[in-house]
Design an enzyme around this catalytic site. Structure first.
Site, PDB file in Angstrom:
ATOM      1  N   ASP A  10      27.459  51.538  81.450  1.00  0.00           N
ATOM      2  CA  ASP A  10      29.046  51.833  82.588  1.00  0.00           C
ATOM      3  C   ASP A  10      29.434  52.930  82.120  1.00  0.00           C
ATOM      4  OD1 ASP A  10      30.879  52.197  84.038  1.00  0.00           O
ATOM      5  OD2 ASP A  10      31.808  50.210  84.209  1.00  0.00           O
TER       6      ASP A  10
HETATM    7  C1  BGC Z   1      32.652  53.227  86.564  1.00  0.00           C
HETATM    8  C2  BGC Z   1      31.858  51.668  87.422  1.00  0.00           C
HETATM    9  C3  BGC Z   1      31.357  53.136  88.450  1.00  0.00           C
HETATM   10  C4  BGC Z   1      31.356  54.533  86.831  1.00  0.00           C
HETATM   11  C5  BGC Z   1      30.574  55.741  87.436  1.00  0.00           C
HETATM   12  C6  BGC Z   1      33.509  53.944  85.624  1.00  0.00           C
HETATM   13  O1  BGC Z   1      33.831  54.538  85.143  1.00  0.00           O
HETATM   14  O2  BGC Z   1      33.558  51.120  85.981  1.00  0.00           O
HETATM   15  O3  BGC Z   1      31.607  51.253  88.080  1.00  0.00           O
HETATM   16  O4  BGC Z   1      29.989  53.628  88.847  1.00  0.00           O
HETATM   17  O5  BGC Z   1      32.856  54.969  86.076  1.00  0.00           O
HETATM   18  O6  BGC Z   1      31.656  56.446  87.977  1.00  0.00           O
END
Ligand code: BGC
Length: 740
Positions: free
Chosen positions: A264
């Protein structure tokens, strides 16, 4: 060094063979992918290998330019394709070609209880992604709905592992059928948002395997997901983006996952753990402000310069790196290097039609004392109240925020079909209509006081034949939004008081709840109808209006238990949320004390409590009659299947759909088991008077529990009961059978 030399030699060789007019193996589409990977890997330099395993911008990572592998572009996910952001900033880039269709939030998709809708969803999203040249969509999300306060529940598929599994598989397959990888998230145990970077989840093996992992497992093993996203939180004191048990042991070894583990954004914290514990692609790491000074801040990623230096100094061999690169190359061949992809389409009529269909199938009718559907011939004076009638819901909420080509607002859709329809705002909640530089909709500023707004709504309600209250939550912080959880179960902005005031002067009130979560409804007995409308995207207004006026007969079923109060939910009843801070205030331990008893599994044990609406519940404008179920056998062996069949009749006067649900109860077990668990379902569409036979088949896996002594799924011989009906609380058929 040896490897570097070898790579160099290989590169020269490849140049030679290419010059001789032969296609190198890695480019030869007639060769098996694994052979092409071997060939590509042998040609790559250490720098090229290091480059492909970490980001080069907010959403992309490099390919191998010298060999002709394009860069890999990812994008959120999961409800539509997020607008492009600047290279190294979250703010949108201001493109003019990235307005998309917003599909319904995944909670709504789950509420359709129709896997065909998930397939359609995945295919349409895949086409939008292709048009936008994105190869990985950061979704779908399948974290289990453990508490109704969870800020991101709207992005997930409810509380039940079986339902989420059946719905995630076709979504993944549909998306990937377009040559776009799904990135199933957030693996694992990311069940609430508060302190998401610091939560260390303590959970029993049984709950992990029976409740929190099945949807991920199904996405990997049945859906064939090409990538998966590690979660921010910790499990067994290790961050999940480099968690040895979750990634190396369970995902890669036990489930045989051959795709890419993507962190993530900012979820990677340590080079050593990242190298050894199964992370393949590092994204979104905070660069500590170095973006400002260094030529390339991405070099400071944990899997960049630090990793390369450690290899050069002999701390690691090439083994771990090659394993990661191999997975990345496999992803390239499946996506960017796949030349037979279909065309992409953005905002096509078909995509809008799909968004509408899914929305209409997911909306749930929760209560109806004869008020719905609205008959325009007899109901002349219609008053709409509530901010959510005029608020765009596709903007906000965190990474799932979109820039849509259009979003039909409920008030606009209702006004378009009813001349002279009145509106009163009633309250002011959240007036922000922008996220990361995307600004949309009309201004929601209203300077009137709460009393003035309420008085206007109440006065108008006195004169109306019906009041449609469109309220609920929104995508502002601490509501249905990423990064935090809700702080209360009740409705915000004084909506409860407003509803009470309105029903006093006009009890003909339908409450339309826009949210991804359940909310308290202290006034439930005083309103005539309730509709759960979710966040349904571009076609929101049309879908809601079509349901209210009966063009569409609602058929959604709740994918979670709708508690009357928070203390009906296991996590809250046992005070396990949000956890306990350790002395150093760095980590908060959250022990899932309720174990496997999540959602209806918990409620079923609370003999004296009833939820407002049970899991699997939803009404229709027609009525259905279920006949007696028969089974094709009374006893089965471990490798048998058993099929239950029953007639279902539409006994009303309009066409409609009912979802027949089968729950299994283990009557003789050596371990404690839930009273019942969902193990099969089927949605059946019926014309008035029509009868269809519905068959539901289960096998031994539906009888099994995760045996934490052996680490195996076990089905113990003995008696079981199949309970069949139309919700977890309306199971009119029961059928005993034996496992030999
Ligand atoms: C989120 C993800 C997301 C990623 C990119 C993170 O903060 O938890 O679900 O895909 O950001 O935007």
């Amino acid at each position: 060094m040896k490897q570097k030399l070898l790579s160099l030699v290989c590169c020269c060789l490849s140049a030679v063979t290419t010059a001789q007019g032969q296609t190198p193996v890695y480019l030869d589409e007639s060769k098996p992918i694994e052979q092409r990977i071997d060939d590509a890997l042998a040609r790559m330099t250490l720098d090229e290998k290091i480059a492909v395993i970490h980001a080069q911008s907010k959403f992309s990572s490099p390919g191998v330019k010298r060999l002709g592998f394009p860069d890999l572009w990812t994008d959120d996910g999961p409800h539509g394709v997020r607008p492009d952001v600047l290279w190294d900033e979250w703010v949108q880039a201001g493109q003019t070609n990235d307005s998309c269709v917003a599909f319904p939030a995944l909670t709504c998709l789950a509420a359709t209880w129709n896997p065909a809708m998930a397939r359609l969803y995945g295919e349409c999203l895949g086409e939008e992604a292709l048009y936008r040249k994105k190869s990985v969509i950061l979704g779908p999300g399948v974290n289990i709905y453990r508490t109704p306060l969870g800020g991101r529940n709207f992005e997930y598929m409810g509380e039940d592992p079986y339902l989420a599994s059946r719905m995630v598989v076709p979504y993944v397959q549909g998306l990937q059928s377009k040559g776009v990888a799904a990135c199933v998230k957030h693996y694992a145990l990311n069940n609430d948002e508060e302190y998401r970077h610091q939560v260390n989840v303590i959970v029993s093996d049984r709950a992990l395997h029976e409740i929190y992992l099945p949807a991920f497992k199904a996405a990997v093993q049945e859906g064939g997901a090409w990538s998966i996203m590690g979660a921010y939180n910790l499990y067994q004191n290790q961050h999940n983006c480099h968690n040895s048990i979750l990634l190396n042991k369970i995902l890669k070894q036990d489930w045989g996952f051959d795709g890419v583990v993507i962190s993530d954004w900012g979820g990677c914290h340590d080079t050593d753990e990242a190298v050894n514990n199964g992370l393949d692609l590092e994204m979104g790491t905070w660069t500590d402000g170095l973006t400002m000074g260094r030529t390339n801040a991405y070099d400071s990623y944990h899997m960049a310069e630090a990793y390369k230096q450690a290899i050069l100094q002999g701390k690691y061999t090439m083994k771990e790196l090659d394993e990661k690169v191999r997975r990345l190359l496999r992803l390239f061949y499946r996506t960017t290097m796949q030349h037979e992809k279909p065309f992409g389409f953005l905002c096509s009529d078909d995509h809008y039609a799909a968004a509408l269909k899914i929305a209409q199938e997911g909306i749930v009718l929760l209560k109806n004392e004869g008020l719905l559907p609205i008959n325009p011939a007899t109901t002349k004076r219609i008053l709409v109240v509530g901010e959510n009638a005029i608020k765009m819901m596709t903007v906000g909420g965190g990474s799932s925020s979109l820039k849509v080509q259009k979003e039909i607002l409920p008030l606009d859709a209702l006004q378009a079909r009813v001349a002279g329809l009145e509106y009163a705002r009633g309250y002011v909640g959240d007036t922000i209509q922008s996220f990361d530089g995307v600004t949309v909709g009309r201004s929601l500023r209203d300077m009137r006081s709460a009393e003035e707004l309420r008085a206007e709504a109440v006065e108008k309600a006195r004169l109306a034949d019906i009041v449609i209250f469109i309220g609920g939550l929104n995508k502002a912080g601490f509501q249905d939004s990423e990064g935090h959880d809700r702080q209360q179960y009740g409705l915000p902005y004084g909506q409860d008081e407003l509803i009470e005031a309105l029903v006093k002067v006009n009890p003909q009130l339908v409450y339309v709840n826009v949210s991804g979560n359940a909310v308290a409804m202290p006034w439930l007995s005083r309103v005539a109808a309730v509709v759960q409308a979710w966040f349904v995207g571009s076609q929101a207004g049309t879908a809601i209006a079509n349901v209210l006026f009966g063009d569409v007969n609602p058929s959604g079923k709740l994918p979670f238990t709708w508690y009357a109060s928070l203390d009906q939910c296991g996590a809250h009843a046992l005070s396990t949320y949000p956890g306990t801070w350790r002395a150093d205030h760095k980590i908060i331990d959250e022990e899932y004390k309720e174990g496997i008893f999540v959602g209806y599994r918990w409620m079923d044990r609370q003999k004296k409590q009833s939820p407002l609406f049970p899991f699997g519940y939803g009404l229709s404008y027609t009525t259905f009659k279920l006949g007696k179920a028969t089974a094709d056998k009374q006893e089965l062996t471990a490798d048998d299947k058993i099929t239950f069949t029953l007639p279902v009749t539409n006994t009303g006067s309009v066409a409609g759909a009912e979802t027949i649900q089968l729950y299994v109860s283990d009557l003789q077990s050596s371990v404690e088991r839930p009273v019942k668990e969902l193990k099969a379902f089927q949605k059946v569409f019926l014309l008035p008077g029509e009868t269809k036979q519905v068959s539901l088949t289960i096998d031994c896996s539906a009888l099994s529990f995760y045996n934490d002594q052996t680490g195996q799924w076990t089905a113990e011989p003995g008696e079981f009961k199949a309970l069949i009906g139309t919700s977890s609380k309306n199971l009119i058929n029961d059928y005993k059978f034996r496992l030999k």
